[in-house]
Structures are given as structure tokens and as C-alpha cells.
Write an enzyme that holds these catalytic residues in place. Structure first.
Site, PDB file in Angstrom:
ATOM      1  N   ARG A 213      62.148  63.877  31.962  1.00 21.11           N
ATOM      2  CA  ARG A 213      63.254  64.804  32.137  1.00 21.11           C
ATOM      3  C   ARG A 213      63.532  65.604  33.566  1.00 21.11           C
ATOM      4  O   ARG A 213      64.392  65.691  34.002  1.00 21.11           O
ATOM      5  CB  ARG A 213      62.970  65.915  30.921  1.00 21.11           C
ATOM      6  CG  ARG A 213      63.069  65.621  29.476  1.00 21.11           C
ATOM      7  CD  ARG A 213      62.770  66.805  28.704  1.00 21.11           C
ATOM      8  NE  ARG A 213      61.906  67.369  28.429  1.00 21.11           N
ATOM      9  CZ  ARG A 213      60.788  66.825  27.434  1.00 21.11           C
ATOM     10  NH1 ARG A 213      61.096  65.889  26.605  1.00 21.11           N
ATOM     11  NH2 ARG A 213      59.669  67.311  27.141  1.00 21.11           N
ATOM     12  N   ASP A 251      74.556  62.846  19.488  1.00 24.45           N
ATOM     13  CA  ASP A 251      73.513  62.692  18.417  1.00 24.45           C
ATOM     14  C   ASP A 251      74.250  62.639  17.173  1.00 24.45           C
ATOM     15  O   ASP A 251      75.301  63.396  16.928  1.00 24.45           O
ATOM     16  CB  ASP A 251      72.417  63.904  18.555  1.00 24.45           C
ATOM     17  CG  ASP A 251      70.973  63.489  17.874  1.00 24.45           C
ATOM     18  OD1 ASP A 251      70.037  62.667  18.575  1.00 24.45           O
ATOM     19  OD2 ASP A 251      70.992  63.139  16.640  1.00 24.45           O
ATOM     20  N   CYS A 341      60.521  53.482  23.279  1.00 28.43           N
ATOM     21  CA  CYS A 341      59.310  53.893  22.821  1.00 28.43           C
ATOM     22  C   CYS A 341      58.385  53.080  21.634  1.00 28.43           C
ATOM     23  O   CYS A 341      57.768  53.681  20.981  1.00 28.43           O
ATOM     24  CB  CYS A 341      59.585  55.467  22.148  1.00 28.43           C
ATOM     25  SG  CYS A 341      60.491  55.427  20.696  1.00 28.43           S
TER      26      CYS A 341
END
Length: 397
Positions: A213, A251, A341
Site C-alpha cells: 500500500r 468492488d 495471493c
């Protein structure tokens, strides 16, 4: 008398390298009748002692090693020692970044297989994902109470992987008070983030992306940024703070987007430069391409695409698709921060997928930086499976 598990001939090699797993096919015989999760002695075919591990009769990973020391018993003091070691390894990081939230225990990488513990202020959140962790939950909780007497302890073992261990999902208070609906943490010297311990993903927040980030914030100045799969908007917060001229957070979850906006407000950022779009990322990227939209920076932090080897080919297609679309939407000299991930995705394979995506998009691409999980998510040297988060900063020419 303790149970003894004998390995097949020459199947002790991984243990001699200190890898903590033994699969079912490596076992020759079991002397005794161990309960699920019970600590057993592991010996080679000739009876030479190798390690002590947790027995898991329902899992392909039949044994997870607790210790390679024959005189070390798995009791409360064992967990106290392991927790102290884990905390000591994070102290300098906590101090340097002024963290109020961090991963205290990273499972096998902290020599506590199947156990994940995150700390958020004075709340410890535990995931107990193996039979051994479940069997010794009372000793673990006692150790946590001893070392962190002012902290509450909450369980978030609502993870599907427990089914592979023959365990039901569990959540709830283990000690102290229930966590509040909103908890404000700080990271990277003052960035505020709202965390929902009881209902958020994983244990409430993705602590592993902390460093990345910050990297996003360093690239964002004067750029139009598209933050895909934004969840609670962490990358968007850093991009706005870093001087982005516009940040679009995308999202499919409306509550996540509301929290993303709240996080921007917590940090007193200018929301006139921010948008929050409830959209399917794959669909939206195609719509942007059709309408000729362009961005100076795109962040792709999708959920895990591959839970097992059978899903890996499909995951590769998914990663290639979204990266190709991102390259098509980037302006010249645009920056792509792209992640996987999926633990089964190697860094070499991920780089190849990104390279192929750029090729199909007709773009030249340069890797400027490689990214991985934050330092409070260490990788034990004999346990490469602990290296799960891969990221690239890519310049599209």
C-alpha cells in the site's frame, strides 16, 4: 505411552531439511491409537526419533511438526516460548512503522502449524486451522492470556480449510470482551484504517499488503488511479494521500465500498478526487476499454483464484485476462501494480502470465519492483509454501 508413527523407507528426507509436513503416503505404520490432533512421535523406518507432530487422520497432510527437539513437550509453556519468539521477531517492525496492528503468528513460518494470530490494538484474533491447533487450543489460549493479559481473544476459524481436517468452522470470544463493530488501527506511521474483526475478510483486514500500500502511494502522484477489487480501499487511501489526481475504487460489495469511503474520511482526504463504484471488475474493465477510458495507474489485487492444483490452469487464465485488460487501459508510462495471493502460483509463473498479458495487449512492459507479504508475515526458510503473496510494479511503455 505416546503414539509412534513410523515413516516409509527414505521418506524422512523432508524432515531432515526441517520441512514441517508429512503426507499420508509417507507413513508406514502407527504404533498406538492417536486422537485427532494429538502430539505423536515421528520416527524413521528403523525407529530413529525425528520429530514430534500433530496427528491429522482426515487430512492428506497427516502430520504437522511441532518440534524437532525430543525433550520438548507440547504444553502451555511450549506455546509461551513460541509466542515470545514470534513477538521478539516483530518488535523492530512495530516500532519503526508505529503499528497498532500486526500478524503475531504466521502458522508454520512461526513454528506453530495451523495457527494464525493477528493483533489489532488490544484484540487478538485467532484462526485455528489444523487438528493439532484445535487439540491444543486450551494451552494456546492460556499462553496468550499469560503473555497478553490486557488483550481480549477472539476466534475467526470460519475457514473452509478446517473441513479438510475434519473440523467444523468456529467463531466467538475466547477470552475477555467481544471486539467492537469498528476498530481503528494505525500503520505506516499514522495511516488510519477501520477494521471489522467479527465480519471482515480473514481476521478483519489484509495486514500482509501494508508495505505494498505504501509503494502504491509513492507512485500515485498526479496520476488517475483505478483501484480494482478495492475491498476496504487501502490502496485507494494511500494513492489519495500520495497525491493522485483521481482514484476510482471498484468492488462488488457495497458494504466494502462504504468502508473504503469511511477509511478515506478517517485520514481527512479530499473525497472530491475519489469515486466508489459497485461493479464486477472483469465486466467494468471491458466497458472501460469499449469507451476508450485511460488510466495512469491501475491496482489489481484480486481474491485467490486457485485453492488447489486442479484450479491453477483456470487461475492462470483469470490472471492473464485482467492483466491484459489493465495494459489496454493504461496510458503510455502508466504503472500497473498487480498481485497474486494464490500460494500455488510461483513468482516465475506469475511473471510469465503478466508478460504474456502485456504481449497480447500490444504493450512493452518493464518490471520496476517486486512485492511480497509484509515482514510480519515471514517465510520459514525450509517452508516455501509460506511465500504466497507475489506482486509486480510494472511500467507500460
Amino acid at each position: 505411552m505416546s503414539t509412534t508413527v513410523y515413516l516409509q523407507k527414505d521418506r524422512e528426507k523432508s524432515l531432515l531439511r526441517r520441512h514441517p509436513w508429512i503426507f499420508s503416503k509417507a507413513i508406514d505404520k502407527v504404533k498406538g491409537k492417536p486422537e485427532a490432533g494429538e502430539a505423536v512421535d515421528i520416527v524413521d523406518q528403523r525407529g530413529k526419533w525425528l520429530a514430534r507432530g500433530a496427528w491429522s487422520p482426515d487430512s492428506q497432510i497427516r502430520l504437522r511438526v511441532w518440534t524437532f527437539k525430543q525433550d520438548e513437550q507440547i504444553d502451555t509453556e511450549f506455546f509461551v516460548r513460541r509466542l515470545q519468539q514470534a513477538q521478539a521477531g516483530r518488535e523492530s517492525l512495530i516500532s519503526r512503522l508505529q503499528l497498532s496492528a500486526y500478524r503475531l503468528v504466521a502458522a508454520e513460518s512461526d513454528l506453530l502449524p495451523g495457527i494464525t494470530i493477528d493483533r489489532y490494538n488490544d484484540h487478538l484474533v485467532c484462526q485455528l486451522l489444523s487438528s493439532g491447533a484445535e487439540y491444543h487450543r486450551h494451552e494456546l489460549i492460556a499462553a496468550l492470556q499469560q503473555l497478553y493479559p490486557t488483550c481480549s481473544i477472539y476466534e475467526r476459524s470460519d475457514v473452509a480449510v478446517r473441513k479438510k481436517e475434519g473440523l467444523a468452522e468456529r467463531t466467538g470470544v475466547l477470552f475477555g470482551e467481544a471486539p467492537p463493530d469498528e476498530l481503528i488501527i494505525e500503520e505506516n506511521n499514522g495511516i488510519k484504517i477501520s477494521v471489522d474483526i467479527k465480519g471482515g475478510h480473514k481476521t478483519g483486514f489484509y495486514l500482509d499488503q501494508r508495505d505494498n500500500r505504501a509503494i502504491a502511494g509513492r507512485y500515485a502522484k498526479n496520476r488517475r488511479v483505478l483501484n480494482c477489487f478495492c475491498y476496504t480501499g487501502g490502496f485507494g487511501v494511500y494513492a489519495l494521500q500520495g497525491g493522485a489526481k483521481e482514484v476510482i475504487n471498484v468492488d462488488v460489495s457495497e458494504p466494502a465500498l462504504a468502508l473504503a469511503k469511511h477509511n478515506a474520511e478517517l485520514n481527512k482526504l479530499d473525497l472530491s478526487n475519489a469515486k466508489f463504484e459497485k461493479q464486477d471488475v472483469f465486466k467494468l474493465l471491458r466497458e472501460y476499454r469499449e469507451h476508450g477510458e485511460k488510466f495512469d495507474m491501475i491496482v489489481l489485487d484480486p481474491p485467490k483464484f486457485a485453492e488447489n492444483k486442479a484450479q491453477l490452469i483456470g487461475a492462470c487464465r483469470g490472471y492473464k485476462d485482467i492483466n491484459m485488460l489493465a495494459f489496454q487501459l493504461l496510458n503510455p508510462e502508466g504503472i500497473l501494480l498487480t498481485f497474486s495471493c494464490s500460494g500455488l502460483m510461483t513468482s516465475e509463473l506469475f511473471q510469465k502470465i503478466v508478460a504474456d498479458a502485456a504481449l497480447d495487449a500490444g504493450r512493452e512492459a518493464q518490471i520496476l519492483e517486486r512485492m511480497t507479504q509484509a515482514a510480519d508475515h515471514p517465510i520459514a526458510a525450509p517452508y516455501p509454501e509460506g511465500y504466497y503473496l507475489k506482486g509486480l510494479v510494472v511500467r507500460a511503455i
